[in-house]
Structure formats: C-alpha cells, structure tokens
Scaffold this active site. Structure first.
Site, mmCIF file in Angstrom:
data_model
loop_
_atom_site.group_PDB
_atom_site.id
_atom_site.type_symbol
_atom_site.label_atom_id
_atom_site.label_comp_id
_atom_site.label_asym_id
_atom_site.label_seq_id
_atom_site.Cartn_x
_atom_site.Cartn_y
_atom_site.Cartn_z
ATOM 1 N N ASP A 1 19.799 44.362 37.371
ATOM 2 C CA ASP A 1 20.314 44.210 36.012
ATOM 3 C C ASP A 1 20.043 42.622 35.929
ATOM 4 O O ASP A 1 19.839 42.316 34.667
ATOM 5 C CB ASP A 1 22.003 44.270 36.089
ATOM 6 C CG ASP A 1 22.293 45.500 35.957
ATOM 7 O OD1 ASP A 1 21.641 46.442 35.684
ATOM 8 O OD2 ASP A 1 23.513 45.906 36.349
ATOM 9 N N LYS B 1 26.060 38.168 39.827
ATOM 10 C CA LYS B 1 25.199 39.141 40.613
ATOM 11 C C LYS B 1 23.951 38.459 41.250
ATOM 12 O O LYS B 1 23.265 37.676 40.529
ATOM 13 C CB LYS B 1 24.672 40.253 39.490
ATOM 14 C CG LYS B 1 25.773 41.184 39.040
ATOM 15 C CD LYS B 1 24.933 42.136 38.185
ATOM 16 C CE LYS B 1 26.221 43.148 37.281
ATOM 17 N NZ LYS B 1 25.663 44.066 36.546
ATOM 18 N N PHE C 1 43.776 26.710 15.162
ATOM 19 C CA PHE C 1 43.268 27.009 16.209
ATOM 20 C C PHE C 1 43.509 26.207 17.162
ATOM 21 O O PHE C 1 42.612 25.338 17.810
ATOM 22 C CB PHE C 1 41.628 27.351 16.151
ATOM 23 C CG PHE C 1 41.017 28.009 17.359
ATOM 24 C CD1 PHE C 1 41.738 28.550 18.342
ATOM 25 C CD2 PHE C 1 39.559 28.159 17.294
ATOM 26 C CE1 PHE C 1 40.960 29.323 19.371
ATOM 27 C CE2 PHE C 1 39.099 28.852 18.458
ATOM 28 C CZ PHE C 1 39.924 29.449 19.372
ATOM 29 N N LYS D 1 20.004 42.454 42.420
ATOM 30 C CA LYS D 1 20.396 43.416 41.401
ATOM 31 C C LYS D 1 19.535 43.426 40.040
ATOM 32 O O LYS D 1 19.395 42.191 39.697
ATOM 33 C CB LYS D 1 21.890 42.944 40.939
ATOM 34 C CG LYS D 1 23.144 43.522 41.758
ATOM 35 C CD LYS D 1 23.327 42.660 43.022
ATOM 36 C CE LYS D 1 24.584 43.155 43.862
ATOM 37 N NZ LYS D 1 24.593 42.633 45.339
ATOM 38 N N HIS E 1 35.010 29.728 26.126
ATOM 39 C CA HIS E 1 35.448 31.028 25.643
ATOM 40 C C HIS E 1 35.838 31.878 26.997
ATOM 41 O O HIS E 1 35.447 31.657 28.044
ATOM 42 C CB HIS E 1 34.290 31.719 24.986
ATOM 43 C CG HIS E 1 34.690 32.954 24.555
ATOM 44 N ND1 HIS E 1 34.810 34.174 25.229
ATOM 45 C CD2 HIS E 1 34.926 33.448 23.088
ATOM 46 C CE1 HIS E 1 35.116 35.072 24.558
ATOM 47 N NE2 HIS E 1 35.262 35.008 23.148
ATOM 48 N N GLU F 1 32.137 42.444 45.965
ATOM 49 C CA GLU F 1 31.590 42.495 47.018
ATOM 50 C C GLU F 1 30.788 41.524 47.507
ATOM 51 O O GLU F 1 30.087 40.945 46.610
ATOM 52 C CB GLU F 1 31.003 43.862 47.208
ATOM 53 C CG GLU F 1 31.870 45.136 46.807
ATOM 54 C CD GLU F 1 31.813 45.043 45.122
ATOM 55 O OE1 GLU F 1 33.035 45.385 44.843
ATOM 56 O OE2 GLU F 1 30.869 45.093 44.752
ATOM 57 N N LYS G 1 33.322 29.529 18.774
ATOM 58 C CA LYS G 1 32.345 30.508 18.532
ATOM 59 C C LYS G 1 31.477 30.158 17.385
ATOM 60 O O LYS G 1 32.113 29.497 16.491
ATOM 61 C CB LYS G 1 32.916 31.956 18.335
ATOM 62 C CG LYS G 1 33.881 32.683 19.370
ATOM 63 C CD LYS G 1 34.582 34.027 18.861
ATOM 64 C CE LYS G 1 33.465 35.125 18.997
ATOM 65 N NZ LYS G 1 34.387 36.412 18.989
ATOM 66 N N GLU H 1 33.062 39.492 40.302
ATOM 67 C CA GLU H 1 33.709 39.710 38.862
ATOM 68 C C GLU H 1 35.025 38.744 38.673
ATOM 69 O O GLU H 1 35.598 38.699 39.598
ATOM 70 C CB GLU H 1 34.258 41.193 38.625
ATOM 71 C CG GLU H 1 33.257 42.085 38.948
ATOM 72 C CD GLU H 1 32.126 42.195 37.918
ATOM 73 O OE1 GLU H 1 32.104 41.520 36.916
ATOM 74 O OE2 GLU H 1 31.160 42.826 38.293
ATOM 75 N N ASP I 1 43.412 34.749 24.614
ATOM 76 C CA ASP I 1 42.713 35.754 24.842
ATOM 77 C C ASP I 1 42.299 35.982 26.369
ATOM 78 O O ASP I 1 41.612 35.340 26.665
ATOM 79 C CB ASP I 1 41.429 36.002 23.675
ATOM 80 C CG ASP I 1 41.270 37.430 23.669
ATOM 81 O OD1 ASP I 1 41.632 38.410 24.090
ATOM 82 O OD2 ASP I 1 40.209 37.541 22.816
ATOM 83 N N ALA I 2 42.536 36.938 26.859
ATOM 84 C CA ALA I 2 42.012 37.283 28.165
ATOM 85 C C ALA I 2 40.592 37.162 28.121
ATOM 86 O O ALA I 2 39.876 37.774 27.253
ATOM 87 C CB ALA I 2 42.666 38.724 28.875
ATOM 88 N N ARG J 1 30.998 40.286 29.832
ATOM 89 C CA ARG J 1 31.581 40.847 28.230
ATOM 90 C C ARG J 1 30.709 40.134 27.033
ATOM 91 O O ARG J 1 30.849 40.410 25.951
ATOM 92 C CB ARG J 1 32.972 40.729 28.139
ATOM 93 C CG ARG J 1 33.790 41.999 28.531
ATOM 94 C CD ARG J 1 35.111 42.088 28.009
ATOM 95 N NE ARG J 1 35.849 40.809 27.855
ATOM 96 C CZ ARG J 1 37.231 40.969 27.579
ATOM 97 N NH1 ARG J 1 37.813 42.111 27.707
ATOM 98 N NH2 ARG J 1 37.806 39.848 27.455
ATOM 99 N N LYS J 2 29.809 39.285 27.399
ATOM 100 C CA LYS J 2 28.930 38.644 26.223
ATOM 101 C C LYS J 2 27.441 38.920 26.782
ATOM 102 O O LYS J 2 26.705 37.965 26.530
ATOM 103 C CB LYS J 2 29.478 37.355 26.287
ATOM 104 C CG LYS J 2 30.937 36.805 25.634
ATOM 105 C CD LYS J 2 30.923 37.235 24.427
ATOM 106 C CE LYS J 2 32.173 37.232 23.500
ATOM 107 N NZ LYS J 2 33.006 38.375 23.938
ATOM 108 N N ASP K 1 35.772 34.861 28.180
ATOM 109 C CA ASP K 1 34.681 35.397 28.654
ATOM 110 C C ASP K 1 33.709 34.366 29.615
ATOM 111 O O ASP K 1 33.301 34.824 30.636
ATOM 112 C CB ASP K 1 34.013 36.585 27.989
ATOM 113 C CG ASP K 1 34.650 37.358 27.397
ATOM 114 O OD1 ASP K 1 35.873 37.790 28.041
ATOM 115 O OD2 ASP K 1 34.575 37.878 26.295
ATOM 116 N N LYS K 2 33.331 33.489 29.029
ATOM 117 C CA LYS K 2 32.446 32.412 29.519
ATOM 118 C C LYS K 2 33.126 31.656 30.817
ATOM 119 O O LYS K 2 32.261 31.196 31.612
ATOM 120 C CB LYS K 2 31.852 31.686 28.459
ATOM 121 C CG LYS K 2 30.809 32.170 27.619
ATOM 122 C CD LYS K 2 29.488 32.349 28.201
ATOM 123 C CE LYS K 2 28.871 33.729 27.955
ATOM 124 N NZ LYS K 2 27.926 34.312 29.029
#
Length: 392
Positions: free
Chosen positions: A278, A272, A237, A276, A17, A58, A172, A45, A245-246, A251-252, A19-20
């Site tokens: 997060d 990260k 598909f 961090k 995918h 960074e 998906k 990123e 798709d960018a 995002r997941k 994003d992955k």
C-alpha cells in the site's frame, strides 16, 4: 483527445487537522520502531477525539522480546507529536490528553505470507497502487494540490515562528485552478478555513492575516480581480483539532497523493512499514511515473502496479500517458521491470525505505517534495530516467 481548457479543484489539510494528527502519531511510532529495528513490521492506527488518543495495530520485531520495552515509549512519542503540532487547548492538550496504547504482536498468519514458504519476501497484502506525474509544475505534480499544500505549510511556519501566532493548528485549503491549453494559468477560487485563537476575529480579519501568505506562495498573476475568496465562510473557528472533530489514521488518502487528479488504489500510507505495498508500491509507482516524464517519454504519466499477499512479483504493470506519450505505452511497460526490481524487497532496497523517514510525510503530501540527504522522499528522485530509456 483530453480536454485542454477546464477548471480543476484540489484540497489539502494542515498538520493540525484531526486526521493528520493521527497520521503524524502513527508515522512517528513507525519511525521509532524502524530506528531500533530496520526490519520491524508495523501497522499502527491512531484515533483521536476530545482529551483522548487511542493507538492500536500490530508490531513484528526481529527480537519480539523487546516489544514491551518499546511499548513503554509510545505515549511520550504521541505527546511529542501533539506538542510540536501546537495543541494546548483545554480539551486537547499535549500534556494532559489521555493516551491508550493497544499495539500488539503481529499476526503469525500475516507474517508467514510476507516471509513466504520458500523464504522469499511476498507482498504484505493484495491491492492496486497508482503513481502519477505531470510536467505542469517543476515538482511534476498537479498544480491544485501542490499549491494547496504549499499555502498551509507556509501558514504553519508563520504560526510556529510567532509571525501569525493568532492562528491555530487546524486548517483546510482548497484551490480551483483554471487550465488553458492544458496548462495551469490562474486560480478561480480560494477556500481557506483556519482555526484562530481569538474568538473576536471575523472572517474578514482572518482573511487579512492569511491573504499575504497565500499571495506569497501562488505564482504571480494567478490571483485576479474576479477570483472568489472564501475564508472561514462559516464564521468563528476557535474549537479545532480532535476536540472539534474526531481524527483517524488514513482518512486523507487523496490529500496525501494527487488531489484527485489521478486514480487511487484505496490504501492508506501512514503507520505502515515498507513491506506493506500500500505504501512502498505507491511510492514506487510515483517514482516510475516521475521518471517517465523526466526522461521525456511523456508529458503526463500514470503507472499502476498490482500485488497479491505472499507473492513477490507484481501481477501487472500498466502505463497510461494520456495521449502525451513519445513512445508506445506497451514499450514503456516492458522497460519498467528492466529498470527496477518491483518485488517488495526490490522496492525497499532501491528506494532505501528501511529508515526512519516517515513522520515527515504525514502532512503536506507524500509527493512533490524534494529528496532529503538522509534518504527521505527518495521516491522523488529522477535517477531512473536513463535506465528507462535504455530499456526501450
């Protein structure tokens, strides 16, 4: 009292995918830097689109003079990820994709917040992190997201082995799971959209390819005659991945965690380093919630931690056992800091997070995985149960 009979749905996405793909590249870069410098601070990123990958963020190193040397390796790391995932499309090919590396030195102002004025290590940012566990599966994960991951992982294995070579990397999955008396008992609908390399294949053809793997992964009896099947419901598909798709790192976050079955603090994980919170405190929250359930203190448990940038200690600890607790929730909250140091340094030390163990987390979920011998998925251990019980 919580509902006992209902249907709950979760989705997952494959390693291909868009994003992955970006999560994988960001975490592979993190691993490469931590392998060279265990104390590296990284916020990486990645953005991917047709014939293009852009990497930014960074990096702070113990020896900052080595930054330029390490940066030369970044394009090769990204290409290796794309190649392993399996992209050799005309408009997204591991060998020809254009890669732009914009990583730079970490902000001194962020660095001073983490280091702290007194030399103690503060959190790398403010925020809230949630962990969750449930005894409805042996992995102590909600069934819908657990099996949504498992099916895609099995299909990826079949694709890469040549068993199902007509499948592409992008996919998906989505399962709607029926609960009775609070336990998962079956699947009411299966949704799977899977890239395929042969444009002549129909949705029915793709279903014939993927259905045996779905049946192999799901518990026996969970697929019934009235289960709805939606395989490639839009039809063809063939164009998949960042060409279709960018993609973007982070995002997941619901796919990465509990599939919507538990709260989420909003912070992404991939790219990260463990200063961090997060990332590291979300891992600690899962570790704590899982050990509460493993200790028999509850059948379900949510743990929330909160932090302020530059401050070491957590500002709050919150426990919710959703009416399944065998002990008072306030007592469990009081036992948690006795069992584990929840400062960023304490989390990193307890879970041994300053290792190159992150690329493997980028697909198929950060939770519900077996701990690895080299320290990967250390937050999935249940070795804190006795300490929690002693602290009550």
């Amino acid at each position: 009292m919580s509902r006992q009979n209902y249907t709950f749905t979760s989705e997952s996405v494959s390693e291909g995918h868009p994003d992955k793909v970006c999560d994988r590249i960001s975490d592979a870069i993190l691993d490469a830097l931590i392998a060279e410098d265990p104390l590296a601070r990284v916020a990486c990123e990645t953005f991917a689109t047709t014939n293009r990958v852009v990497i930014g963020g960074e990096v702070g190193l113990t020896d900052q003079a080595k930054l330029a040397e390490y940066m030369e390796r970044i394009p090769d790391i990204a290409r290796a990820c794309i190649r392993d995932i399996g992209y050799e499309q005309d408009k997204f090919h591991w060998d020809t994709v254009e890669i732009t590396n914009l990583l730079h030195e970490q902000s001194a102002h962020i660095a001073q917040g983490v280091t702290g004025e007194r030399g103690d290590e503060g959190a790398g940012d403010q925020g809230i992190m949630f962990g969750y566990a449930t005894n409805e599966t042996p992995e102590m994960m909600p069934a819908p997201i657990l099996f949504a991951h498992a099916v895609l992982k099995r299909l990826a294995e079949a694709r890469k082995s040549g068993e199902a070579s007509v499948l592409g990397p992008d996919a998906k999955s989505q399962f709607s799971v029926r609960y009775e008396n609070g336990k998962p008992v079956g699947v009411t609908s299966v949704v799977l959209s899977h890239q395929h390399l042969d444009p002549s294949l129909s949705s029915g053809d793709v279903r014939a390819i993927v259905e045996p793997y779905i049946r192999d992964v799901l518990p026996e009896g969970w697929l019934r005659g009235d289960t709805e099947w939606w395989v490639n419901p839009t039809g063809t598909f063939v164009i998949g991945g960042p060409d279709g798709d960018a993609g973007l790192t982070g995002r997941k976050i619901i796919v990465d965690t509990y599939g919507g079955a538990a709260p989420h603090g909003g912070g992404a994980f991939s790219g990260k380093d463990p200063t961090k919170v997060d990332r590291s405190a979300a891992y600690a929250s899962r570790y704590l919630a899982k050990n509460v359930v493993a200790a028999g203190l509850a059948d379900r448990c949510t743990v929330q931690l909160s932090y302020a940038i530059g401050v070491a200690k957590p500002l709050s600890i919150y426990v919710d056992t959703h009416g399944t607790g065998k002990m008072d929730e306030a007592a469990i909250e009081a036992a948690i800091p006795k069992a584990m140091d929840l400062t960023p340094r304490g989390i990193r030390t307890h879970l041994d997070l300053n290792r190159p163990i992150y690329e493997r987390t980028a697909a198929y979920g950060h939770f519900g995985r077996a701990p690895d011998a080299d320290g990967g998925f250390s937050w999935e251990r249940t070795d804190l149960a006795e300490a929690l019980q002693r602290g009550l």
